[in-house]
Design a protein around this motif. Structure first.
Motif, PDB file in Angstrom:
ATOM      1  N   ASP A  18       0.725  -1.208   0.219  1.00 41.51           N
ATOM      2  CA  ASP A  18      -0.048   0.330  -0.775  1.00 41.51           C
ATOM      3  C   ASP A  18       0.551   1.425  -0.551  1.00 41.51           C
ATOM      4  O   ASP A  18       1.670   1.203   0.343  1.00 41.51           O
ATOM      5  N   LEU A  19       0.699   2.477  -0.816  1.00 37.64           N
ATOM      6  CA  LEU A  19       0.727   3.837  -0.498  1.00 37.64           C
ATOM      7  C   LEU A  19       0.476   4.945  -0.086  1.00 37.64           C
ATOM      8  O   LEU A  19      -0.902   4.909  -0.535  1.00 37.64           O
ATOM      9  N   LEU A  20       0.870   5.763   0.870  1.00 40.61           N
ATOM     10  CA  LEU A  20       0.060   6.464   1.205  1.00 40.61           C
ATOM     11  C   LEU A  20       0.646   8.221   1.333  1.00 40.61           C
ATOM     12  O   LEU A  20       1.750   7.825   1.838  1.00 40.61           O
ATOM     13  N   VAL A  21       0.958   9.121   0.232  1.00 39.25           N
ATOM     14  CA  VAL A  21       1.078   9.975   0.021  1.00 39.25           C
ATOM     15  C   VAL A  21       1.009  11.681   1.445  1.00 39.25           C
ATOM     16  O   VAL A  21       0.174  11.569   0.574  1.00 39.25           O
ATOM     17  N   ASP A  22       1.583  11.697   1.774  1.00 40.58           N
ATOM     18  CA  ASP A  22       0.517  12.424   2.968  1.00 40.58           C
ATOM     19  C   ASP A  22      -0.934  12.219   3.314  1.00 40.58           C
ATOM     20  O   ASP A  22      -0.525  11.041   3.428  1.00 40.58           O
ATOM     21  N   ASP A  23      -1.209  12.603   3.150  1.00 41.58           N
ATOM     22  CA  ASP A  23      -3.185  11.779   2.918  1.00 41.58           C
ATOM     23  C   ASP A  23      -3.919  11.678   2.592  1.00 41.58           C
ATOM     24  O   ASP A  23      -4.514  11.097   2.109  1.00 41.58           O
ATOM     25  N   VAL A  24      -3.123  11.144   0.812  1.00 40.74           N
ATOM     26  CA  VAL A  24      -3.124  11.320  -0.948  1.00 40.74           C
ATOM     27  C   VAL A  24      -3.167   9.180  -0.230  1.00 40.74           C
ATOM     28  O   VAL A  24      -2.574   8.706  -0.848  1.00 40.74           O
ATOM     29  N   PRO A  25      -4.574   8.437  -0.289  1.00 37.06           N
ATOM     30  CA  PRO A  25      -4.065   6.676  -0.770  1.00 37.06           C
ATOM     31  C   PRO A  25      -3.988   6.112  -2.324  1.00 37.06           C
ATOM     32  O   PRO A  25      -4.056   6.903  -3.360  1.00 37.06           O
ATOM     33  N   MET A  26      -3.284   5.648  -2.232  1.00 36.76           N
ATOM     34  CA  MET A  26      -2.956   4.566  -3.715  1.00 36.76           C
ATOM     35  C   MET A  26      -4.284   4.555  -4.475  1.00 36.76           C
ATOM     36  O   MET A  26      -5.324   4.286  -3.852  1.00 36.76           O
ATOM     37  N   GLY A  27      -3.660   5.157  -6.252  1.00 37.64           N
ATOM     38  CA  GLY A  27      -4.979   4.968  -6.765  1.00 37.64           C
ATOM     39  C   GLY A  27      -5.662   6.338  -7.206  1.00 37.64           C
ATOM     40  O   GLY A  27      -6.015   7.041  -7.869  1.00 37.64           O
ATOM     41  N   MET A  28      -5.256   8.006  -5.791  1.00 32.49           N
ATOM     42  CA  MET A  28      -6.045   8.992  -6.436  1.00 32.49           C
ATOM     43  C   MET A  28      -4.845   9.122  -6.724  1.00 32.49           C
ATOM     44  O   MET A  28      -3.827   9.734  -7.034  1.00 32.49           O
ATOM     45  N   ALA A  29      -5.798  10.965  -6.699  1.00 28.26           N
ATOM     46  CA  ALA A  29      -4.680  12.420  -7.639  1.00 28.26           C
ATOM     47  C   ALA A  29      -5.185  13.146  -6.511  1.00 28.26           C
ATOM     48  O   ALA A  29      -6.137  13.299  -6.139  1.00 28.26           O
ATOM     49  N   SER A  30      -4.119  13.741  -6.216  1.00 28.91           N
ATOM     50  CA  SER A  30      -3.868  15.022  -5.731  1.00 28.91           C
ATOM     51  C   SER A  30      -3.214  16.229  -6.319  1.00 28.91           C
ATOM     52  O   SER A  30      -2.436  16.514  -7.585  1.00 28.91           O
ATOM     53  N   VAL A  31      -4.024  17.372  -6.751  1.00 32.11           N
ATOM     54  CA  VAL A  31      -3.208  18.660  -6.881  1.00 32.11           C
ATOM     55  C   VAL A  31      -3.434  20.312  -5.703  1.00 32.11           C
ATOM     56  O   VAL A  31      -3.528  19.832  -4.748  1.00 32.11           O
ATOM     57  N   SER A  32      -1.547  19.315  -6.052  1.00 33.06           N
ATOM     58  CA  SER A  32      -0.976  20.409  -4.531  1.00 33.06           C
ATOM     59  C   SER A  32       0.126  21.353  -5.001  1.00 33.06           C
ATOM     60  O   SER A  32       1.166  20.386  -5.906  1.00 33.06           O
ATOM     61  N   SER A  33       0.508  22.225  -4.912  1.00 25.59           N
ATOM     62  CA  SER A  33       1.564  23.224  -5.436  1.00 25.59           C
ATOM     63  C   SER A  33       3.269  23.243  -4.501  1.00 25.59           C
ATOM     64  O   SER A  33       3.973  23.452  -4.769  1.00 25.59           O
ATOM     65  N   VAL A  34       2.638  22.241  -3.905  1.00 29.12           N
ATOM     66  CA  VAL A  34       3.975  21.692  -2.359  1.00 29.12           C
ATOM     67  C   VAL A  34       5.085  21.495  -2.995  1.00 29.12           C
ATOM     68  O   VAL A  34       5.443  20.350  -4.079  1.00 29.12           O
ATOM     69  N   GLY A  35       6.709  21.506  -2.834  1.00 29.57           N
ATOM     70  CA  GLY A  35       7.524  21.062  -3.793  1.00 29.57           C
ATOM     71  C   GLY A  35       7.745  19.665  -2.630  1.00 29.57           C
ATOM     72  O   GLY A  35       8.962  18.975  -4.139  1.00 29.57           O
ATOM     73  N   SER A  36       7.909  19.020  -1.727  1.00 27.90           N
ATOM     74  CA  SER A  36       7.776  18.148  -1.411  1.00 27.90           C
ATOM     75  C   SER A  36       6.983  17.003  -0.719  1.00 27.90           C
ATOM     76  O   SER A  36       6.016  17.822  -0.288  1.00 27.90           O
ATOM     77  N   ARG A  37       7.207  16.007  -0.643  1.00 36.08           N
ATOM     78  CA  ARG A  37       6.040  15.153  -0.172  1.00 36.08           C
ATOM     79  C   ARG A  37       6.413  14.114   0.729  1.00 36.08           C
ATOM     80  O   ARG A  37       7.604  13.752   0.325  1.00 36.08           O
ATOM     81  N   THR A  38       5.353  13.232   1.897  1.00 33.80           N
ATOM     82  CA  THR A  38       6.307  12.178   1.876  1.00 33.80           C
ATOM     83  C   THR A  38       5.375  11.359   1.601  1.00 33.80           C
ATOM     84  O   THR A  38       4.128  11.011   1.522  1.00 33.80           O
ATOM     85  N   LEU A  39       6.317  10.075   1.318  1.00 33.20           N
ATOM     86  CA  LEU A  39       5.063   9.134   1.139  1.00 33.20           C
ATOM     87  C   LEU A  39       5.253   7.940   2.178  1.00 33.20           C
ATOM     88  O   LEU A  39       6.787   7.563   2.240  1.00 33.20           O
ATOM     89  N   THR A  40       4.727   7.175   2.012  1.00 33.81           N
ATOM     90  CA  THR A  40       4.730   6.005   3.204  1.00 33.81           C
ATOM     91  C   THR A  40       4.713   4.243   2.494  1.00 33.81           C
ATOM     92  O   THR A  40       3.828   4.713   2.395  1.00 33.81           O
ATOM     93  N   VAL A  41       5.143   3.246   2.338  1.00 34.55           N
ATOM     94  CA  VAL A  41       4.995   2.351   1.849  1.00 34.55           C
ATOM     95  C   VAL A  41       5.071   1.885   2.673  1.00 34.55           C
ATOM     96  O   VAL A  41       5.359   1.268   3.939  1.00 34.55           O
ATOM     97  N   TYR A  42       4.008   0.617   2.312  1.00 32.54           N
ATOM     98  CA  TYR A  42       3.248  -0.314   3.344  1.00 32.54           C
ATOM     99  C   TYR A  42       3.572  -1.454   2.652  1.00 32.54           C
ATOM    100  O   TYR A  42       2.942  -2.318   1.518  1.00 32.54           O
ATOM    101  N   ALA A  43       4.752  -2.349   2.958  1.00 34.61           N
ATOM    102  CA  ALA A  43       4.744  -3.628   3.093  1.00 34.61           C
ATOM    103  C   ALA A  43       4.622  -4.564   3.893  1.00 34.61           C
ATOM    104  O   ALA A  43       5.975  -5.197   4.200  1.00 34.61           O
ATOM    105  N   GLY A  44       4.424  -4.827   4.388  1.00 36.33           N
ATOM    106  CA  GLY A  44       4.004  -6.325   5.385  1.00 36.33           C
ATOM    107  C   GLY A  44       5.331  -7.281   5.300  1.00 36.33           C
ATOM    108  O   GLY A  44       5.369  -7.770   6.632  1.00 36.33           O
ATOM    109  N   THR A  45       5.397  -8.373   3.860  1.00 40.24           N
ATOM    110  CA  THR A  45       5.841  -9.221   4.305  1.00 40.24           C
ATOM    111  C   THR A  45       6.431  -9.365   3.078  1.00 40.24           C
ATOM    112  O   THR A  45       6.184  -9.813   2.049  1.00 40.24           O
ATOM    113  N   LEU A  46       7.688  -8.491   2.338  1.00 43.33           N
ATOM    114  CA  LEU A  46       8.308  -9.217   0.961  1.00 43.33           C
ATOM    115  C   LEU A  46       9.053  -9.844   1.129  1.00 43.33           C
ATOM    116  O   LEU A  46       9.181 -10.603   2.671  1.00 43.33           O
TER     117      LEU A  46
END
Length: 132
Positions: A18-46
């Motif tokens: 699963d992915l989450l960029v700031d508050d935007v989940p995987m599969g979604m689109a977000s419009v923002s002018s910020v130059g950097s965002r935080t991505l959280t990756v969930y991979a429970g069992t690699l």
């Protein structure tokens, strides 16, 4: 709403991605002018010795089949704490980001839907189920 991934059940059993960029989940689109965002990756069992590649590419409205994508980060299992890893993304240009999971031999065993990180509204409307 697009929050999905695919995987090879024989080569990556018990897959979780699963992915989450700031508050935007995987599969979604977000419009923002910020130059950097935080991505959280969930991979429970690699897979043993596997890794997650973070792929980023331009938001290309031309319909090109092969956009100019690149692997911006590689995350080994040691990067994950409780199944999660966090990285910063450059979002000074409109782009998409997605995750690819590879086994130790480089074989792709999973991939997730992208998150679209747009600097301005696209030429058409973002479908309601995809708008963050």
């Amino acid at each position: 709403s697009g929050r999905t991934f695919l995987y090879h059940c024989g080569r990556w059993p018990n897959a979780e991605l699963d992915l989450l960029v700031d508050d935007v989940p995987m599969g979604m689109a977000s419009v923002s002018s910020v130059g950097s965002r935080t991505l959280t990756v969930y991979a429970g069992t690699l897979p043993t010795g596997g890794r997650v590649e973070i792929v980023q590419g331009p938001a290309d409205w031309s319909g090109a089949v092969d956009p100019d994508v690149s692997v911006v980060r590689q995350l080994n299992a040691s990067a994950f704490v409780d199944g999660r890893a966090t990285v910063n993304l450059d979002t000074t240009e409109s782009s998409f980001v997605r995750a690819t999971v590879r086994r130790s031999d480089g074989t792709i065993v999973g991939a997730g839907n992208p998150v679209w990180l747009l600097r301005s509204a696209p030429p058409g409307e973002i479908p309601a189920p995809r708008a963050a």
